[in-house]
Design an enzyme around this catalytic site. Structure first.
Site, mmCIF file in Angstrom:
data_model
loop_
_atom_site.group_PDB
_atom_site.id
_atom_site.type_symbol
_atom_site.label_atom_id
_atom_site.label_comp_id
_atom_site.label_asym_id
_atom_site.label_seq_id
_atom_site.Cartn_x
_atom_site.Cartn_y
_atom_site.Cartn_z
ATOM 1 N N HIS A 1 33.344 77.483 48.163
ATOM 2 C CA HIS A 1 32.947 77.206 46.776
ATOM 3 C C HIS A 1 32.700 75.710 46.575
ATOM 4 C CE1 HIS A 1 33.191 77.858 42.309
ATOM 5 N NE2 HIS A 1 33.543 76.576 42.366
ATOM 6 N N GLU A 2 33.678 74.902 46.953
ATOM 7 C CA GLU A 2 33.528 73.462 46.745
ATOM 8 C C GLU A 2 32.408 72.884 47.599
ATOM 9 O OE1 GLU A 2 34.794 72.243 44.225
ATOM 10 O OE2 GLU A 2 36.201 73.886 43.859
ATOM 11 N N HIS B 1 29.173 73.196 45.747
ATOM 12 C CA HIS B 1 28.959 72.056 44.848
ATOM 13 C C HIS B 1 28.484 70.848 45.649
ATOM 14 C CE1 HIS B 1 30.397 73.686 41.106
ATOM 15 N NE2 HIS B 1 31.618 73.913 41.544
ATOM 16 N N HIS C 1 24.845 70.996 46.591
ATOM 17 C CA HIS C 1 24.003 70.720 45.420
ATOM 18 C C HIS C 1 23.860 69.209 45.229
ATOM 19 C CE1 HIS C 1 23.032 72.357 41.107
ATOM 20 N NE2 HIS C 1 21.962 71.963 41.759
#
Length: 681
Positions: A470-471, A474, A477
């Site tokens: 998940h991290e 980020h 991105h």
């Protein structure tokens, strides 16, 4: 002042040299220099252009970021009494500076002249977005307010900055002030070997060799809740955890966030009303995809209706199992995780603890990197030596196939004392290409996973693997952007309710056989995850999905309604409002002493105020985006390139809805999310 490491112009902070006494002088120096430079810039009466106006302002932002970003990061990952004092001394100064900028009419008029002049038409799409976003943010900063209201608005922003920091500090102090020590491991019966080793290591670090220490750091807390057979012990640990920083529990009244929450809500409302909004929820949505609080509440209520039946079935199954197999006629809050773990083992013949040897840290990282390389045609490798804040920190870089540097990142994986709980990605440097200079993105990726124990490598739970993915989403991105202007590169300029799209997209790979085959390998034998365990893991994805969905909806509705309905004149009873939300959507009601809200840092400390719904909103987008990979082939290079080009590379340069439609070819659909969770549409 040249000896101050915070004032050295480098993209890699000199972490090993930074001391608390460096912080305030560096911040004051940077603020004073920026103020002088802005005054000089505004004396110039020439037509405003990108090169002679926006670029100099961007350079000033970056100069301040070089000073403050490492301080903010250290305060979260290596907190100390001295650093905290220095950090807090700077908050009002930074708040005053940013409020000053937001209220600087000459600066606002200069941006307006750029937007209204012939230069604007010559700007590219991303540059125009920067200008328009900046004008919107000026309006949200109160630039148009009369002088007295401006003064009050500035006071509110400074007070909120302090209060939100206080909220987080109270929680951190309450978390680390509580522990239970045991001389005999029999008291921790059921706790697996890794949990016992963690407890033994915590005791040793506290100067009690041979003992066992249970703390409220999440890996320790969660191990007890899932595995300890002693119901009274689970109750004691649960009570301490859910009453942190509140008026209840073993630390009742210490570090109590009750008044802090009311002060935050009251000031947010006052600031929103100064700007002409009825409430803070309306103001919050000015920078998001959703149009109104009502639209968000309808979206959440619709999802709750779709998931309620599945959640009720989940709870019924749990109660039946608890009564028949565990002799628990009543299912208490401190029994939920323990019973769920036993039911999962019973139903899927799968123990989460048995999975951990197949998720050793280095194998998981290599699998994550290999997956990223296959999807997005980049290369990830260990980076050069840089200064860090702890011996466990790793540093990597991402390059294009031709060897061109794309980005770098610091990776801080493990839970430890003096480190904030949770997991997050933060920016160290944003991509910025100007003249002949390129600043490449650098990210901070932070988790609180189970650390290595003795000579054994860190072994992750599947949930910890998901959190890492998940991290890293980020991070991708932020790091893979091709936008050259920091205000809209990476995650910047992305509507808050779309910013979770790449992170939640990456989670999906943790539930595919093809991706798990890349990294699920036993740390001693190198053996891949046995077929039976793999089948059981994949089957477990839907386990209690209805209850989990309603829990997230509960938090989201509470957040939105709280910021829409809060009235200091009554005043709003926060607990009563949360209870009302639970009566509407929840199937599981916690005990009356539970004070979840007192540790809800997302909305009282972080940036998710009146925006927690973003997780579910973006999960619809991410599930639908991943569905295209399922349709085209999981490792289809054309699909990977399309996601890279439409979502990751474009950052906040265009509205998220436009970029999603470009990638998917249509509006988002909720069907994939419900299918992934086994909840029929």
């Amino acid at each position: 002042m040249s000896s101050n490491p915070l004032l050295v112009s480098t993209d890699h902070p000199l972490f090993a040299q930074i001391e608390p006494e460096h912080v305030l002088p560096a911040v004051e120096s940077a603020l004073a220099a920026n103020r002088r430079a802005i005054d000089e810039l505004l004396k110039d009466a020439i037509p405003r252009t990108w090169e002679r106006f926006v670029e100099p302002l961007t350079a000033l932002d970056e100069k301040l970021d070089r000073v403050w970003t490492p301080v903010r990061h250290l305060n979260a990952v290596a907190n100390s009494k001295e650093l905290r004092a220095a950090y807090n001394a700077c908050l009002p100064k930074l708040s005053a500076y940013h409020t000053e900028l937001g209220h600087n009419v000459r600066l606002y008029e200069a941006w307006k002249s750029l937007a209204e002049g012939p230069q604007f038409r010559a700007l590219n799409t991303a540059q125009r977005k920067v200008v328009l976003d900046t004008l919107r943010d000026f309006r949200l900063s109160g630039v148009a307010l009369p002088p007295e209201q401006k003064k009050r608005f500035a006071e509110i922003q400074e007070a909120l900055s302090k209060l939100q920091s206080t909220f987080e500090e109270n929680l951190l102090d309450a978390t680390h002030a509580w522990h239970l020590d045991f001389d005999d491991e029999k008291a921790l019966e059921g706790l697996p070997p890794s949990g016992l080793a963690l407890a033994r290591q915590a005791a040793e670090e506290a100067g009690k060799p041979g003992a066992y220490r249970i703390t409220l750091d999440f890996p320790s807390y969660y191990g007890v809740m899932c595995h300890c057979r002693d119901q009274a012990l689970r109750e004691k640990v649960y009570t301490a955890y859910v009453t942190r920083a509140s008026d209840q529990g073993p630390q009742a009244g210490q570090w109590d966030n009750s008044a802090v929450m009311h002060d935050i809500l009251r000031l947010r409302l006052e600031a929103a009303q100064l700007l002409g909004y009825a409430n803070f929820a309306q103001e919050s949505l000015a920078t998001k995809m959703a149009d109104s609080p009502e639209q968000v509440i309808d979206f959440l209520s619709d999802l709750a209706n779709k998931g309620k039946l599945a959640a009720e079935r989940d709870l019924s199954d749990l109660r039946t199992f608890a009564a028949q197999e565990l002799g628990l006629d009543e299912l208490h809050a401190w029994d939920m995780a323990y019973t769920s773990e036993r039911l999962s083992e019973h139903r899927f013949a799968l123990e989460q603890e048995a999975l951990k040897p197949y998720f050793p840290v280095d194998s998981v990282l290599q699998g994550l990197f290999t997956l990223t390389e296959k999807l997005f045609d980049v290369r990830i490798a260990q980076g050069p030596e840089v200064e860090t804040w702890h011996k466990d920190i790793r540093f990597y870089e991402i390059r294009d196939p031709d060897g061109t540097l794309r980005a770098q990142f610091y990776l801080d994986l493990y839970a430890r004392q003096h480190k904030r709980g949770g997991a997050w990605m933060d920016e160290c440097v944003s991509r910025h290409h100007y003249a002949d200079t390129m600043r490449y993105p650098i990210a901070f990726l932070t988790c609180n996973s189970t650390p290595p124990l003795g000579e054994q490598p860190a072994l992750f739970t599947h949930d910890e693997v998901i959190t890492l993915f998940h991290e890293f989403g980020h991070g991708l991105h932020h790091m893979l952007t091709r936008i050259d202007y920091p205000a809209v590169s990476g995650i910047n300029g992305v509507e808050w309710d779309a910013v979770e799209l790449p992170s939640q997209f990456m989670e999906n790979w943790c539930w595919t056989r093809e991706a798990l085959d890349l990294f699920a390998r036993h740390y001693e034998t190198g053996e891949t995850l046995p077929e039976a365990m793999l089948e059981a893991l994949l089957a477990s994805r839907d386990f209690q999905a209805g209850m989990q969905m309603l829990r997230q909806i509960e938090f989201s509705l509470f957040d939105m309604r709280l910021h829409q309905e809060y009235d200091p004149a009554l005043p709003t009873d926060i607990q009563a409002l949360l209870n009302d939300v639970r009566d509407t959507v929840a199937v599981v009601k916690p005990p009356a002493f539970n004070r979840f809200q007192h540790s809800f840092t997302h909305i009282f400390g972080g940036g998710y105020a009146a925006g927690y719904y973003s997780y579910k909103w973006a999960e619809v987008l991410s599930a639908d985006a991943f569905a295209r990979f399922e349709e085209d082939g999981l490792f289809n290079p054309a699909t990977g390139h399309a996601f890279l080009h439409s979502i990751l590379e474009r950052g906040g340069s265009q509205p998220a809805a436009e970029l999603f439609r470009e990638f998917r070819g249509r509006e988002p659909s909720v069907d994939a999310l419900l299918r992934h969770h086994g909840i029929a549409a």
